[in-house]
Write a protein that holds these residues in place. Structure first.
Motif, PDB file in Angstrom:
ATOM      1  N   GLY A  41       6.249   5.672  21.262  1.00  0.00           N
ATOM      2  CA  GLY A  41       7.029   6.692  20.575  1.00  0.00           C
ATOM      3  C   GLY A  41       6.425   7.185  19.278  1.00  0.00           C
ATOM      4  O   GLY A  41       7.144   7.707  18.418  1.00  0.00           O
ATOM      5  N   VAL A  42       5.114   7.036  19.114  1.00  0.00           N
ATOM      6  CA  VAL A  42       4.456   7.482  17.886  1.00  0.00           C
ATOM      7  C   VAL A  42       4.252   8.992  17.950  1.00  0.00           C
ATOM      8  O   VAL A  42       3.700   9.513  18.930  1.00  0.00           O
ATOM      9  CB  VAL A  42       3.109   6.762  17.691  1.00  0.00           C
ATOM     10  CG1 VAL A  42       2.394   7.275  16.444  1.00  0.00           C
ATOM     11  CG2 VAL A  42       3.326   5.253  17.600  1.00  0.00           C
ATOM     12  N   ALA A  43       4.692   9.694  16.927  1.00  0.00           N
ATOM     13  CA  ALA A  43       4.574  11.149  16.883  1.00  0.00           C
ATOM     14  C   ALA A  43       3.107  11.571  16.846  1.00  0.00           C
ATOM     15  O   ALA A  43       2.232  10.820  16.396  1.00  0.00           O
ATOM     16  CB  ALA A  43       5.306  11.697  15.660  1.00  0.00           C
ATOM     17  N   GLU A  44       2.852  12.795  17.294  1.00  0.00           N
ATOM     18  CA  GLU A  44       1.471  13.270  17.403  1.00  0.00           C
ATOM     19  C   GLU A  44       0.743  13.222  16.062  1.00  0.00           C
ATOM     20  O   GLU A  44      -0.423  12.805  15.988  1.00  0.00           O
ATOM     21  CB  GLU A  44       1.452  14.694  17.959  1.00  0.00           C
ATOM     22  CG  GLU A  44       0.052  15.245  18.175  1.00  0.00           C
ATOM     23  CD  GLU A  44       0.044  16.643  18.764  1.00  0.00           C
ATOM     24  OE1 GLU A  44      -1.046  17.225  18.904  1.00  0.00           O
ATOM     25  OE2 GLU A  44       1.137  17.151  19.088  1.00  0.00           O
ATOM     26  N   ALA A  45       1.411  13.647  14.993  1.00  0.00           N
ATOM     27  CA  ALA A  45       0.756  13.640  13.680  1.00  0.00           C
ATOM     28  C   ALA A  45       0.376  12.225  13.266  1.00  0.00           C
ATOM     29  O   ALA A  45      -0.712  11.991  12.712  1.00  0.00           O
ATOM     30  CB  ALA A  45       1.671  14.270  12.636  1.00  0.00           C
TER      31      ALA A  45
END
Length: 330
Positions: A41-45
């Motif tokens: 669930g790590v955001a793209e940024a």
């Protein structure tokens, strides 16, 4: 380079360096890191910044040693519940740490993910629970960016994430549950589930009850050798002083009513509960110094809880982490 020397060189205080004693070395950093980050669930940024901050043994020997040691602890404790002596989380990194240091804990957890997935599969844990559990990594990164304006995970102490990636803590519905050994002075006397309230939305009573029921049934299947003796919660949410400020029908007060409180044990640091409520309840960065009037004046007064927090401390009082046993859980 040994981990204690590395921790000293990057600026960890002596007390925090003690936390690294006894750690081994963990698995190698994964080649499919971006795929695993997305799974967590790590955001793209944050994925981009984490990839750019991948530790290198030649360029970053200190952080390489520390990352390997953190992964080693997860590997060493894989599948084990918290012992009666408790678990001390990973310490926050020094404030002037580089990006590599800010992501060291995240890389250690990511390296442990393949083995965790194997463990969950062996125990019959559904992948939906695995995904919800390891999504804590992405959530911590979002919180870190919100509180500190910097990418990473390192400026906060990490308690729950290491436990999740070693198969000790699971997110099931509204709550997370930690497998915990109960000690009565002569070894392990039983097993309890420690309940936690992740910051994923309102503390809805029905969702909470469904979460508990599902967890009890699930852990009985996944860990039949650990019969559940009770469910316990240790949180600022159980401080009965909150009833002086919140409505009886509020979610927090309704949640409190489901527990039998244990007597208060005065903490060594009387501000411990203040800081935890500020961080976990108000979602605000906690200053490294004792809270001052200037700090209190900076707390937004946009919710009942935030107003209660400030007025309570201005009255010379403190908030406390309280422990309660869940009623009627079986």
């Amino acid at each position: 380079m040994d981990v204690l020397s590395a921790a000293e060189r990057v600026g960890f205080a002596e007390r925090d360096r003690e936390r690294f004693v006894g750690w081994g070395t963990g698995p190698q950093l994964p080649e499919n890191a971006e795929e695993l980050m997305e799974y967590c669930g790590v955001a793209e940024a944050d994925r981009r910044e984490m990839l750019a901050a991948r530790p290198d043994p030649d360029r970053d020997p200190e952080w390489w040693a520390i990352t390997s040691a953190m992964a080693g602890e997860v590997e060493q404790e894989l599948g084990r519940p918290i012992p009666p002596t408790g678990f001390r989380g990973w310490p926050a990194v020094p404030r002037d740490t580089s990006a590599v240091g800010l992501f060291a804990g995240a890389w250690a957890l990511l390296a442990s993910l393949p083995r965790l997935r194997e463990l969950h599969s062996e125990r019959g844990v559904p992948e939906s629970v695995t995904v919800a559990t390891v999504a804590a990594l992405g959530g911590v990164m979002q919180t870190h960016r919100h509180l500190f304006g910097r990418a990473g995970v390192g400026l906060m102490p990490l308690w729950s994430p290491p436990l999740r990636f070693r198969g000790t803590d699971y997110e099931i519905g509204r709550h997370a549950f930690t497998r915990t050994e109960l000690g009565m002075g002569d070894g392990v006397s039983g097993h309890v589930l420690s309940m936690h309230i992740p910051p994923i939305g309102p503390l809805d009573a029905q969702q909470s009850e469904e979460s508990v029921a599902t967890a009890v049934e699930s852990f009985r299947r996944w860990y039949p050798e650990e019969p559940i003796a009770g469910l316990v919660c240790h949180s600022w949410l159980l401080d009965p002083q909150l009833a002086e400020y919140l409505r009886p029908e509020s979610n927090i007060i309704r949640f409190q009513s489901r527990f039998d409180l244990l007597p208060l044990l005065p903490p060594d640091d009387p501000t411990e509960g203040d800081r935890e409520l500020m961080r976990l309840g108000l979602h605000l960065a906690v200053p490294p110094h004792p809270l001052t009037e200037e700090d209190l004046a900076a707390v937004p007064q946009d919710t009942t809880l935030r107003r209660a927090f400030v007025s309570h401390l201005r009255a010379g009082r403190h908030w406390y982490l309280r422990t309660g046993m869940l009623k009627g859980w079986s």
